[in-house]
Enzyme design. Sequence first.
Site, PDB file in Angstrom:
ATOM      1  N   ARG A 221       0.838  -1.214   0.000  1.00 39.14           N
ATOM      2  CA  ARG A 221       0.000   0.000   0.000  1.00 39.14           C
ATOM      3  C   ARG A 221       0.864   1.253   0.000  1.00 39.14           C
ATOM      4  NH1 ARG A 221      -3.135  -0.045   4.976  1.00 39.14           N
ATOM      5  NH2 ARG A 221      -1.915  -1.773   5.755  1.00 39.14           N
TER       6      ARG A 221
ATOM      7  N   GLU B  79     -19.433   5.012  -2.548  1.00 37.56           N
ATOM      8  CA  GLU B  79     -18.548   4.408  -3.555  1.00 37.56           C
ATOM      9  C   GLU B  79     -19.145   4.409  -4.958  1.00 37.56           C
ATOM     10  OE1 GLU B  79     -19.332   2.949  -0.655  1.00 37.56           O
ATOM     11  OE2 GLU B  79     -17.463   2.818   0.464  1.00 37.56           O
TER      12      GLU B  79
ATOM     13  N   HIS C 207      -6.623  -4.264   0.710  1.00 36.59           N
ATOM     14  CA  HIS C 207      -7.362  -5.160   1.597  1.00 36.59           C
ATOM     15  C   HIS C 207      -8.072  -6.276   0.833  1.00 36.59           C
ATOM     16  CE1 HIS C 207      -6.383  -1.779   4.106  1.00 36.59           C
ATOM     17  NE2 HIS C 207      -6.885  -2.341   5.182  1.00 36.59           N
TER      18      HIS C 207
ATOM     19  N   ASP D 162     -11.121  -8.274  10.832  1.00 41.27           N
ATOM     20  CA  ASP D 162     -12.375  -7.601  10.479  1.00 41.27           C
ATOM     21  C   ASP D 162     -13.432  -8.587   9.971  1.00 41.27           C
ATOM     22  OD1 ASP D 162     -11.863  -5.050  11.296  1.00 41.27           O
ATOM     23  OD2 ASP D 162     -11.115  -4.360   9.354  1.00 41.27           O
TER      24      ASP D 162
ATOM     25  N   ARG E 115      -3.678  -6.312   2.666  1.00 41.99           N
ATOM     26  CA  ARG E 115      -3.563  -5.304   3.713  1.00 41.99           C
ATOM     27  C   ARG E 115      -2.175  -5.308   4.349  1.00 41.99           C
ATOM     28  NH1 ARG E 115      -4.059  -6.044   9.221  1.00 41.99           N
ATOM     29  NH2 ARG E 115      -4.574  -4.190  10.435  1.00 41.99           N
TER      30      ARG E 115
END
Lengths: 316, 285
Positions: free
Chosen positions: A10, A58, A109, A117, A167
Amino acid sequence: MSKKVMVNPRNAYGEALIELGNKYNNLVVLDADLSKSTKTIMFAKKYPDRFFEMGIAEANMITTAAGLASCGKLPFVSTFAVFATGRVYDQIRMDIAYSNANVKIFATHGGISVGKDGVSHQMIEDIALMRVLPNMTVLAPSDAIQTGKIVHLMAEEHGPMYARVGRADAPLIYGKKDVEEMKIGKGMVVEDGSDISFISCGTMVEPALEARKTLAKQGINARVVDMHTIKPIDENLILKCVKDTNGIITAEEHSIIGGLGAAVAEILAEKNFSTKFLRMGIKDTFCESGTPSDLLEKYQLNEKHMVKNAKNILKN
Amino acid sequence: MTGYDAKDIIKLNLKAVKIRKHIIEMLYRAKSGHPGGSLSAVDALVALYFFHMKLNPKKPHDPNRDRFILSKGHAAPALYAVLAERGYFPVEELKKLRMINCMLQGHPVCTYIPGVEASTGSLGHGLSFANGVALAGKLDKKNYNVYAMLGDGETGEGQVWEAAAVAAHYKLDNLTAMIDRNFLQIDGYTEDVLKLESVRDRWSSFGWNTIEIDGHDIEKIINALKEANTHERQPTMIILNTTKGKGVSFMENNVDFHGVPPNEIERNIAIEELTHAEKRLEATL
């Protein structure tokens, strides 16, 4: 064994955007309230005028990017892979793919190693969803160096593109020189071998390299292919693996349906190439909360299971 | 164009009748398509394309052009007829609507139909697309305007309200949207299907400048568009109060003509009615 250098892909994305922001003054970036996680915040700080915070909305973000592209902008759109694909499928289909808009969707992710999560944030269907869209290029880079290169390639080539990274921090596989010649649509042989081929993408390339080391100690010589482009898939490299080795194992942090494994299977079946073949991935199930390593162990997506699977298919 | 006289308005009304005739012929030939919402949208489209917008059909990609996005993509026949009459492509093409190997698709496509800005037909997208165009205009400090037309039933889509919020947040005063408020959608009266009132209050509360007019009065549409262009720091929503099926007596306010084309008898009656309207207008010139 030397200690691995861990770098988050990332961050490589964020850094690449800054470099590209300087090179392309038409480059704009959109995010949906996740810029700190996707690292588009790095671009936002450097080029605030060209960063558009779209809020938790989004669908609007995707179509707005298409509108910007229609005016000659080069939009990179980012959010988590779940929200960047499934949530906005119709918007991507109509406004980006069908409209052949020069929009780059860069999702973070992806996969189950998102971890605790849980299922709402673990995207395991995105590659399949994007792969069936005409005009869409689908990318899953494996380490930070390759991610940086892929972001540059996405900017250079025209057309709708989807890229996903995980992630977590990831061990560096490549040096900058290794990716200089890299091209979209051309897989890379990271380590050569003659007994079996691992064809992996994204986070599954590094465990394949580890599995290769373990197998070598047991007299099995594995090839590791980094298939960073799932569409268009590198047919020639797949066929080369069929010819040069005695079996193929695909590995991806994605459902075994519709992703890299399916893409390879389609080529094998249509070209009538018979080989031992196994798809490693999520076996048509939703996963759960847990640490990344616990999840990858439970859902059989790590080095250990690669070694086991390689030995099994060579034996049978 | 800025100034106009009474004759200009009559000429624009004549153009609107001509567009309506095209729509009837196109749908009759195609044996499919959406008459009701195409006919209700015509007058605003004529005001935009034949009077208000900065455009050049010979240069459909001119970066400084005004843009129009038909969010209610099923009104494609109205848009196609306007584009053809305006010179974007030959009027002959209209005869081939919805036919195999032909340019004019059932819903608008931006990649190969000259003058079409966005590929629509899946409802709820157009305002978001217009936001992107408006943001690009602001970023490049260009003075073009962007227009979008939404159906009233279409505003049931959640994405419309995402776009509404974003347009107000970014103060997109180079954006003017219109709602074709004809009160009918496929399953019936909008207030029965999914209540929309008060349409105006909804848009005001989202931070939009709102104007409400008779959507078939071309002079009022032109004045509303001018007012929208000069309004600062807010996007403008023009609520066009319209009649579904406008201009053809048996199609007006008749939900059965949302997505059903006229048969031969219906087409003949419709053309006859529109020809009468045309003659009445010509007599006033």
